[in-house]
Write a protein that holds these residues in place. Sequence first.
Motif, short mmCIF file in Angstrom:
data_model
loop_
_atom_site.label_atom_id
_atom_site.label_comp_id
_atom_site.label_asym_id
_atom_site.label_seq_id
_atom_site.Cartn_x
_atom_site.Cartn_y
_atom_site.Cartn_z
N THR A 10 1.59 -12.97 -1.09
CA THR A 10 2.28 -12.61 -2.11
C THR A 10 3.85 -12.61 -2.00
O THR A 10 4.38 -13.26 -1.07
N CYS A 13 4.37 -10.20 1.01
CA CYS A 13 3.36 -9.83 2.09
C CYS A 13 2.47 -11.08 2.45
O CYS A 13 2.47 -11.85 1.45
N TYR A 89 -7.44 0.85 1.64
CA TYR A 89 -6.25 0.57 2.18
C TYR A 89 -5.33 1.65 2.78
O TYR A 89 -5.56 2.94 2.35
N ARG A 96 5.79 2.92 2.25
CA ARG A 96 5.42 3.57 0.98
C ARG A 96 6.40 3.38 0.01
O ARG A 96 7.58 3.63 0.35
N ARG A 98 7.35 1.39 -2.26
CA ARG A 98 8.21 0.34 -2.67
C ARG A 98 7.31 -0.86 -3.52
O ARG A 98 7.44 -1.88 -3.70
N GLY A 99 5.86 -0.39 -3.72
CA GLY A 99 5.16 -1.18 -4.49
C GLY A 99 4.09 -2.42 -3.63
O GLY A 99 3.74 -3.11 -4.03
N ALA A 101 1.95 -1.99 -1.25
CA ALA A 101 0.56 -1.55 -1.34
C ALA A 101 -0.20 -2.15 -2.84
O ALA A 101 -1.18 -2.97 -2.82
N ARG A 102 0.44 -1.77 -3.87
CA ARG A 102 -0.16 -2.41 -5.15
C ARG A 102 0.12 -3.98 -5.09
O ARG A 102 -1.05 -4.38 -5.56
N GLU A 103 0.98 -4.42 -4.63
CA GLU A 103 1.29 -5.95 -4.62
C GLU A 103 0.09 -6.50 -3.77
O GLU A 103 -0.74 -7.46 -4.26
N VAL A 105 -2.74 -5.27 -2.69
CA VAL A 105 -4.21 -4.74 -2.95
C VAL A 105 -4.68 -5.51 -4.39
O VAL A 105 -5.83 -6.21 -4.54
N ALA A 106 -3.75 -5.79 -5.16
CA ALA A 106 -3.71 -6.34 -6.33
C ALA A 106 -4.36 -7.95 -6.01
O ALA A 106 -5.16 -8.69 -6.73
N ARG A 110 -7.91 -9.81 -6.91
CA ARG A 110 -7.80 -10.76 -7.75
C ARG A 110 -8.58 -12.02 -7.03
O ARG A 110 -9.22 -12.70 -7.49
#
Length: 113
Positions: A10, A13, A89, A96, A98-99, A101-103, A105-106, A110
Amino acid sequence: MTETLIRLTTARCRIDRLDAADAPALAAITDASVTEQVHFLPTPFTESDARALIARSGGDDVFHAVREGAALIGVIGVHRRGRDHEVGYWFAAAARGRGLAREAVAAVVRDLA
């Protein structure tokens, strides 16, 4: 999908396999704030527990490392449930908010779609 490892990148990450050499870092990021939420993790989560989790990763339950640079910052588990997948996760306390995990996991979701 869980028979093969997810390898993704990403913007911030890298998601790839957990390696035996990750056991100390995995134990360090899996503190009580994680083990209180993830029912199958023992408290305290030791380096021995980390080695066991890494060793059993595969088949219908694959655990992936989430790295920021070279640092292990989280884990994403992909679990086959019949024809569906369950994604879980946990992330290091320092990662935590900073987004990340969202980045990460998304990206995994996908990839599974």
